[in-house]
Write an enzyme that holds these catalytic residues in place. Structure first.
Site, PDB file in Angstrom:
ATOM      1  N   GLY A 194       0.753  -1.231   0.190  1.00  0.00           N
ATOM      2  CA  GLY A 194       0.007  -0.095  -0.085  1.00  0.00           C
ATOM      3  C   GLY A 194       0.806   1.127  -0.030  1.00  0.00           C
ATOM      4  N   ASN A 242      -4.756   2.283 -13.245  1.00  0.00           N
ATOM      5  CA  ASN A 242      -3.768   1.515 -12.675  1.00  0.00           C
ATOM      6  C   ASN A 242      -2.528   1.919 -12.680  1.00  0.00           C
ATOM      7  OD1 ASN A 242      -2.958  -1.164 -11.641  1.00  0.00           O
ATOM      8  ND2 ASN A 242      -2.151  -1.708 -13.642  1.00  0.00           N
ATOM      9  N   HIS A 280       1.640   0.803 -13.144  1.00  0.00           N
ATOM     10  CA  HIS A 280       2.348  -0.389 -13.506  1.00  0.00           C
ATOM     11  C   HIS A 280       3.910  -0.168 -13.406  1.00  0.00           C
ATOM     12  CE1 HIS A 280       3.267  -4.537 -14.989  1.00  0.00           C
ATOM     13  NE2 HIS A 280       4.226  -3.746 -15.912  1.00  0.00           N
ATOM     14  N   SER A 284       4.077   3.516 -15.174  1.00  0.00           N
ATOM     15  CA  SER A 284       3.186   4.186 -16.107  1.00  0.00           C
ATOM     16  C   SER A 284       1.849   3.918 -15.392  1.00  0.00           C
ATOM     17  CB  SER A 284       2.991   3.285 -17.320  1.00  0.00           C
ATOM     18  OG  SER A 284       4.087   2.880 -18.156  1.00  0.00           O
ATOM     19  N   ASP A 305      -2.537  -4.641 -18.403  1.00  0.00           N
ATOM     20  CA  ASP A 305      -1.810  -3.681 -18.529  1.00  0.00           C
ATOM     21  C   ASP A 305      -1.661  -3.035 -19.941  1.00  0.00           C
ATOM     22  OD1 ASP A 305      -0.934  -4.047 -15.890  1.00  0.00           O
ATOM     23  OD2 ASP A 305       0.478  -5.700 -16.698  1.00  0.00           O
TER      24      ASP A 305
HETATM   25  C1  GRF Z   1       3.870  -1.239  -7.462  1.00  0.00           C
HETATM   26  O1  GRF Z   1       5.062  -1.508  -7.841  1.00  0.00           O
HETATM   27  C2  GRF Z   1       2.810  -1.279  -8.446  1.00  0.00           C
HETATM   28  O2  GRF Z   1       3.263  -0.573  -9.468  1.00  0.00           O
HETATM   29  C3  GRF Z   1       2.467  -2.431  -8.705  1.00  0.00           C
HETATM   30  O3  GRF Z   1       2.368  -3.261  -7.590  1.00  0.00           O
HETATM   31  C4  GRF Z   1       3.165  -2.435  -6.743  1.00  0.00           C
HETATM   32  C5  GRF Z   1       2.625  -2.197  -5.392  1.00  0.00           C
HETATM   33  O4  GRF Z   1       3.345  -1.679  -4.427  1.00  0.00           O
HETATM   34  N1  GRF Z   1       1.323  -2.670  -9.721  1.00  0.00           N
HETATM   35  P1  GRF Z   1       2.293  -0.845  -3.184  1.00  0.00           P
HETATM   36  O5  GRF Z   1       1.227  -1.884  -2.533  1.00  0.00           O
HETATM   37  O6  GRF Z   1       1.578   0.442  -3.778  1.00  0.00           O
HETATM   38  O7  GRF Z   1       3.249  -0.615  -2.409  1.00  0.00           O
END
Ligand code: GRF
Length: 216
Positions: free
Chosen positions: A15, A109, A111, A138, A147
């Site tokens: 999170g 989202n 990524h 992104s 994605d």
């Molecule tokens: C992040 O690297 C995000 O880009 C990917 O999952 C990870 C989540 O990290 N989709 P967090 O839970 O926000 O710390």
């Protein structure tokens, strides 16, 4: 007081992007408020953070359920809380096409790669093994293909020769925390329009200059 859009952040784990969004939304001029944090994982660390911040949380366990069944409950929960926009932030569950259609243009989202390169999981391992000199992150609209949705914003991070998946992950994450709140702000302000795969950002200017890596 402006009308702030009600946002749900969907998480499965740590999170840290949730935290970046909450901190941005704590600013008085931010056009959205985090109205709900929803997790499919009852032990997601991000839930503790949300609760400590006094944000409403919902846990909808996904284990052992059909996607249709799970998504229907998520959708109902979002509706009950009056959610207008959805941010996926480390949400490790593929959503059904029906759910994605329901939220078209209202769900984004993040990524950790420069899409369309390196989709899926184990992104930083793939990046380091591939020898690319730059990677990044992104934020994109969510469409049924994983994605694959129209890209709103990206940040670029160089990949040093001695990089490891961990060092790349840390450098990219720092940029994730910058661009995700920016993308949400634009979405909530109604500044984004989608034309095919291309997102136009009202009143945005392109970044200028070039980057070359490595340099000697
Ligand atoms: C992040 O690297 C995000 O880009 C990917 O999952 C990870 C989540 O990290 N989709 P967090 O839970 O926000 O710390």
């Amino acid at each position: 007081m402006m009308d702030r859009k009600a946002v749900a952040v969907l998480i499965s784990g740590r999170g840290s992007n949730l935290r970046a969004l909450v901190e941005a939304a704590d600013q008085l001029d931010f056009p959205a408020r985090i109205a709900l944090v929803l997790s499919n994982n009852p032990t997601a660390e991000g839930l503790d953070y949300a609760q400590a911040k006094g944000i409403t949380t919902a846990v909808i366990p996904s284990k052992g359920r059909t996607r249709e069944d799970f998504d229907a409950e998520v959708n109902e929960t979002l509706r009950t809380h009056g959610i207008e926009l959805v941010c996926l932030a480390g949400f490790m569950r593929i959503l059904t096409e029906g759910f994605v259609q329901t939220w078209t243009g209202r769900m984004i989202n993040i990524h950790p790669s420069l899409l369309p390169a390196f989709k899926g999981v184990k992104v930083h391992e793939q990046v380091v093994a591939s020898g690319v000199r730059f990677t990044g992150c992104s934020v994109h609209f969510v469409t049924p293909g994983m994605d694959e949705g129209p890209i709103i914003i990206q940040a670029v991070v160089p990949v040093p020769i001695d990089a490891t998946p961990e060092t790349v992950a840390a450098a990219v994450l720092e940029q994730e925390h910058r661009i995700y709140p920016t993308a949400l702000r634009w979405l909530a302000e109604g500044r984004l329009s989608i034309e095919g795969q291309v997102v136009r950002v009202k009143d945005a200017t392109a970044a200028s200059g070039v980057m070359i890596s490595p340099s000697v």
